[in-house]
Design a protein around this motif. Structure first.
Motif, PDB file in Angstrom:
ATOM      1  N   TYR A  54       7.422  30.394  49.092  1.00  0.00           N
ATOM      2  CA  TYR A  54       7.333  31.218  47.940  1.00  0.00           C
ATOM      3  C   TYR A  54       7.220  32.758  48.324  1.00  0.00           C
ATOM      4  O   TYR A  54       6.710  33.184  49.623  1.00  0.00           O
ATOM      5  N   LEU A  55       7.770  33.513  47.597  1.00  0.00           N
ATOM      6  CA  LEU A  55       8.003  35.136  47.813  1.00  0.00           C
ATOM      7  C   LEU A  55       6.912  35.867  46.757  1.00  0.00           C
ATOM      8  O   LEU A  55       7.153  35.673  45.551  1.00  0.00           O
ATOM      9  N   LYS A  56       6.335  36.661  47.529  1.00  0.00           N
ATOM     10  CA  LYS A  56       5.198  37.497  46.716  1.00  0.00           C
ATOM     11  C   LYS A  56       6.110  38.840  46.341  1.00  0.00           C
ATOM     12  O   LYS A  56       6.292  39.430  47.544  1.00  0.00           O
ATOM     13  N   ARG A  57       6.438  39.065  45.423  1.00  0.00           N
ATOM     14  CA  ARG A  57       7.148  40.154  44.762  1.00  0.00           C
ATOM     15  C   ARG A  57       6.695  41.520  44.583  1.00  0.00           C
ATOM     16  O   ARG A  57       6.403  41.925  43.559  1.00  0.00           O
ATOM     17  N   GLU A  58       6.133  42.026  45.835  1.00  0.00           N
ATOM     18  CA  GLU A  58       5.371  43.523  45.573  1.00  0.00           C
ATOM     19  C   GLU A  58       6.266  44.433  45.474  1.00  0.00           C
ATOM     20  O   GLU A  58       6.086  45.664  45.144  1.00  0.00           O
ATOM     21  N   VAL A 193       2.704  34.991  55.404  1.00  0.00           N
ATOM     22  CA  VAL A 193       3.427  35.792  56.575  1.00  0.00           C
ATOM     23  C   VAL A 193       3.572  37.334  55.814  1.00  0.00           C
ATOM     24  O   VAL A 193       3.883  37.652  54.519  1.00  0.00           O
ATOM     25  N   ILE A 194       2.924  38.288  56.798  1.00  0.00           N
ATOM     26  CA  ILE A 194       2.698  39.724  56.292  1.00  0.00           C
ATOM     27  C   ILE A 194       3.358  40.440  57.151  1.00  0.00           C
ATOM     28  O   ILE A 194       3.415  40.542  58.331  1.00  0.00           O
ATOM     29  N   PRO A 195       4.217  41.524  56.433  1.00  0.00           N
ATOM     30  CA  PRO A 195       4.754  42.698  57.146  1.00  0.00           C
ATOM     31  C   PRO A 195       3.681  43.566  57.968  1.00  0.00           C
ATOM     32  O   PRO A 195       2.692  43.735  57.428  1.00  0.00           O
ATOM     33  N   VAL A 196       3.941  44.085  59.222  1.00  0.00           N
ATOM     34  CA  VAL A 196       2.934  44.913  59.668  1.00  0.00           C
ATOM     35  C   VAL A 196       3.689  46.208  60.139  1.00  0.00           C
ATOM     36  O   VAL A 196       4.603  46.452  60.821  1.00  0.00           O
ATOM     37  N   ALA A 324       8.692  39.905  56.530  1.00  0.00           N
ATOM     38  CA  ALA A 324       8.054  38.627  56.578  1.00  0.00           C
ATOM     39  C   ALA A 324       9.256  37.596  56.586  1.00  0.00           C
ATOM     40  O   ALA A 324       8.869  36.479  57.286  1.00  0.00           O
ATOM     41  N   VAL A 325      10.264  37.577  55.576  1.00  0.00           N
ATOM     42  CA  VAL A 325      11.352  36.643  55.531  1.00  0.00           C
ATOM     43  C   VAL A 325      11.874  36.569  56.981  1.00  0.00           C
ATOM     44  O   VAL A 325      12.354  35.465  57.458  1.00  0.00           O
ATOM     45  N   THR A 326      12.171  37.810  57.633  1.00  0.00           N
ATOM     46  CA  THR A 326      12.756  37.695  58.889  1.00  0.00           C
ATOM     47  C   THR A 326      12.004  36.798  59.932  1.00  0.00           C
ATOM     48  O   THR A 326      12.612  36.201  60.483  1.00  0.00           O
ATOM     49  N   GLY A 327      10.793  37.085  59.920  1.00  0.00           N
ATOM     50  CA  GLY A 327       9.813  36.284  60.678  1.00  0.00           C
ATOM     51  C   GLY A 327       9.976  34.865  60.629  1.00  0.00           C
ATOM     52  O   GLY A 327       9.884  33.980  61.475  1.00  0.00           O
ATOM     53  N   LEU A 328       9.680  34.404  59.201  1.00  0.00           N
ATOM     54  CA  LEU A 328       9.861  32.932  58.776  1.00  0.00           C
ATOM     55  C   LEU A 328      11.019  32.457  59.450  1.00  0.00           C
ATOM     56  O   LEU A 328      11.138  31.343  59.751  1.00  0.00           O
ATOM     57  N   CYS A 329      12.110  33.048  59.104  1.00  0.00           N
ATOM     58  CA  CYS A 329      13.416  32.418  59.679  1.00  0.00           C
ATOM     59  C   CYS A 329      13.536  32.298  60.913  1.00  0.00           C
ATOM     60  O   CYS A 329      14.479  31.589  61.451  1.00  0.00           O
ATOM     61  N   GLU A 330      12.617  33.016  61.837  1.00  0.00           N
ATOM     62  CA  GLU A 330      12.604  32.712  63.437  1.00  0.00           C
ATOM     63  C   GLU A 330      11.585  31.538  63.690  1.00  0.00           C
ATOM     64  O   GLU A 330      11.023  31.513  64.849  1.00  0.00           O
ATOM     65  N   LEU A 331      10.811  31.120  62.729  1.00  0.00           N
ATOM     66  CA  LEU A 331       9.839  30.438  62.940  1.00  0.00           C
ATOM     67  C   LEU A 331      10.018  28.945  62.663  1.00  0.00           C
ATOM     68  O   LEU A 331      10.620  28.676  61.690  1.00  0.00           O
ATOM     69  N   GLY A 336       7.167  20.675  54.733  1.00  0.00           N
ATOM     70  CA  GLY A 336       6.494  20.217  53.629  1.00  0.00           C
ATOM     71  C   GLY A 336       5.358  21.074  53.444  1.00  0.00           C
ATOM     72  O   GLY A 336       4.533  21.484  52.202  1.00  0.00           O
ATOM     73  N   SER A 337       5.055  21.802  54.164  1.00  0.00           N
ATOM     74  CA  SER A 337       3.641  22.988  54.054  1.00  0.00           C
ATOM     75  C   SER A 337       4.164  24.075  53.019  1.00  0.00           C
ATOM     76  O   SER A 337       5.373  24.275  52.751  1.00  0.00           O
ATOM     77  N   THR A 338       3.218  24.684  52.616  1.00  0.00           N
ATOM     78  CA  THR A 338       3.328  25.807  51.702  1.00  0.00           C
ATOM     79  C   THR A 338       3.136  26.939  52.386  1.00  0.00           C
ATOM     80  O   THR A 338       2.369  27.310  52.984  1.00  0.00           O
ATOM     81  N   VAL A 339       4.237  27.941  52.192  1.00  0.00           N
ATOM     82  CA  VAL A 339       4.361  29.222  52.952  1.00  0.00           C
ATOM     83  C   VAL A 339       4.556  30.414  51.953  1.00  0.00           C
ATOM     84  O   VAL A 339       5.535  30.174  51.185  1.00  0.00           O
ATOM     85  N   VAL A 340       3.811  31.325  51.852  1.00  0.00           N
ATOM     86  CA  VAL A 340       4.069  32.560  51.264  1.00  0.00           C
ATOM     87  C   VAL A 340       4.604  33.601  52.070  1.00  0.00           C
ATOM     88  O   VAL A 340       3.864  33.979  53.146  1.00  0.00           O
ATOM     89  N   CYS A 341       5.825  34.303  51.842  1.00  0.00           N
ATOM     90  CA  CYS A 341       6.146  35.508  52.338  1.00  0.00           C
ATOM     91  C   CYS A 341       6.062  36.717  51.462  1.00  0.00           C
ATOM     92  O   CYS A 341       6.462  36.454  50.190  1.00  0.00           O
ATOM     93  N   LEU A 342       5.476  37.700  52.045  1.00  0.00           N
ATOM     94  CA  LEU A 342       5.305  38.959  51.261  1.00  0.00           C
ATOM     95  C   LEU A 342       6.682  39.786  51.279  1.00  0.00           C
ATOM     96  O   LEU A 342       6.924  40.295  52.382  1.00  0.00           O
ATOM     97  N   VAL A 343       7.331  40.104  50.202  1.00  0.00           N
ATOM     98  CA  VAL A 343       8.165  40.882  50.070  1.00  0.00           C
ATOM     99  C   VAL A 343       7.838  42.376  49.586  1.00  0.00           C
ATOM    100  O   VAL A 343       7.459  42.455  48.587  1.00  0.00           O
ATOM    101  N   SER A 344       7.360  43.076  50.676  1.00  0.00           N
ATOM    102  CA  SER A 344       6.554  44.155  50.653  1.00  0.00           C
ATOM    103  C   SER A 344       6.891  45.402  49.646  1.00  0.00           C
ATOM    104  O   SER A 344       6.213  46.306  49.173  1.00  0.00           O
TER     105      SER A 344
END
Length: 451
Positions: A54-58, A193-196, A324-331, A336-344
């Protein structure tokens, strides 16, 4: 003289502790001005990773980033006397828009310092959101230079600093993202997954998850050219990086804040140089809590993600917004797990897309540069095209850089390959050709100068 960046560390020392209860209170404070942002299921990323992503659309807030949450939560708590004295902020662009929006909404005067490298699009939006209530001041080439100027302003004028990350009030506002995520999902996520950048979002979201959904894993992702959280966790405290790459302007911070560092350190876990390669084993996560990791990703990979989000999901993400999405793509994630990526954030200047495409091509191994010594005789360029270039290769740049004799002329040649695998055959054909070719290696001084 003390480091102005260290002075900023001390501004939050007397603030309330960061907690889930304080974040819930922040959610009530900002509810009149900020609507919950969508949590969108991503079929493409779910297929790519095997997880339910899921993408959290900030990027869909009024200021196109999550930064309004923290800025408003801080400013709305000011006393009448503090409001009269006005506010000061330093920002790479997004926090400034949040501060400007809040100043205009509450009729409070503010001065906002931004780096000279802040994209014009962001500067224009700051002025639009702040109107007559905000003065915009560009100084220095990095966020930290702007932060130093803002700290000096506060000391000189007595205005209130609206810190972009190193204040529990700001971090609590950013933490309201996590409160929304838990309300929007049927159950707690397995990974967020959170951008820093400065770390305020990681501190707020991570604190809320640790208290309200403790089994959720947390992954912080920062750009390789400004990995200040990684440096702090390795050193055992905030440190000032000597240099940074300002490309990911929303996350290009030389020194992580004290509040974010202390929050991240309390989560336990480890720093990784790549998702599957441990760099440092830190403290273990609290008992019963999910994993916590921080990783950094290449700026070229971030550019590739930006283009993929635009071309597939129609999302205009800025570089920090794609972290965050970049990090997910390298992970590697649990199927089947539930993952949320923050589009900051989505404050990206369209004029930057030429550089974004370039960096993406280089990262994917499709774009290469060579110095070619062409014999000064008829047909030399034709031979290069016929004998050296492959059928799917294309010359995207050709510029003579030196003519020092009658026999040869050196040219800078940019070649885009049809596929990454085309480089080795191209190099072999160059070696077999009488035309001398020298590849410019990425990262070398000549390469950085020419591109």
């Amino acid at each position: 003289m003390s480091d102005p960046l260290e002075v900023l560390d001390d501004l939050s020392a007397t603030r309330p502790a960061l907690s889930a209860d304080e974040i819930d209170a922040a959610a009530k404070r900002i509810s009149d001005i900020i609507d919950p942002t969508p949590l969108q299921f991503s079929p493409r990323l779910s297929t790519l990773t095997g997880a339910q992503v899921y993408l959290k659309r900030e990027d869909l807030t009024a200021v196109r980033s999550y930064k309004l949450r923290g800025a408003y939560n801080l400013i709305v708590q000011l006393t009448p006397r503090e409001r009269e004295a006005g506010v000061v902020a330093a920002s790479a662009g997004n926090h400034a828009q949040g501060v400007a929006y809040a100043c205009h909404a509450m009729g409070i005067r503010g001065r906002i310092y931004v780096p000279t490298t802040t994209p014009k699009q962001k500067r224009d939006r700051i002025r639009v959101h702040g109107g007559e209530y905000v003065e915009l001041i560009a100084v220095g080439e990095t966020y930290d230079a702007a932060a130093a100027a803002a700290a000096a302003d506060v000391e000189r004028t007595g205005a209130t600093m609206v810190a972009p990350f190193d204040d529990t009030r700001t971090a609590a506002g950013q933490g309201t993202i996590a409160a929304e995520i838990l309300e929007q999902l049927d159950g707690p996520p397995d990974l967020v997954v959170i951008p820093v950048g400065g770390g305020g979002c990681l501190a707020g979201v991570g604190t809320y998850l640790r208290e309200r959904a403790p089994r959720a894993g947390i992954l912080g992702v920062e750009p390789s050219g400004a990995a200040s959280m990684t440096a702090a966790l390795v050193a055992g405290g905030p440190v000032t990086l000597p240099t940074i790459d300002p490309f990911v302007d929303g996350a290009a911070v030389r020194r992580i804040g004290r509040v974010p560092y202390e929050a991240a350190a309390s989560f336990g876990g480890r720093v990784v140089s790549h998702a599957s390669l441990p760099l440092l084993t830190a403290t273990e996560p609290p008992e019963g809590a999910g994993s916590f990791r921080v990783m950094h990703v290449d700026e070229g990979a971030i550019c590739t993600t930006m283009l993929d989000l635009y071309q597939n999901e129609g999302i205009v993400a800025e570089p920090a917004g794609a972290l965050a999405v970049t990090g997910l793509c390298e992970l590697e994630v649990e199927p089947g797990s539930t993952v949320v990526c923050l589009v900051s954030g989505g404050n990206n200047d369209v004029s930057r897309y030429g550089e974004i495409i370039e960096r993406s091509l280089v990262h994917r191994g499709l774009k290469h540069y060579f110095l070619v010594d062409f014999p000064q005789e008829p047909g030399a360029l034709r031979r290069f095209l016929d004998e050296v270039l492959g059928p799917d290769d294309d010359i995207t740049m050709f510029e003579y850089v030196k003519r020092n004799n009658r026999e040869t002329g050196s040219a800078l040649v940019g070649i885009e390959l049809g596929s990454r695998a085309g480089l080795a055959p191209l190099r072999q054909r160059m070696d077999e050709s009488p035309i001398r070719c020298e590849r410019l290696e990425p990262g070398s001084p000549a390469y950085r100068y020419l591109t």
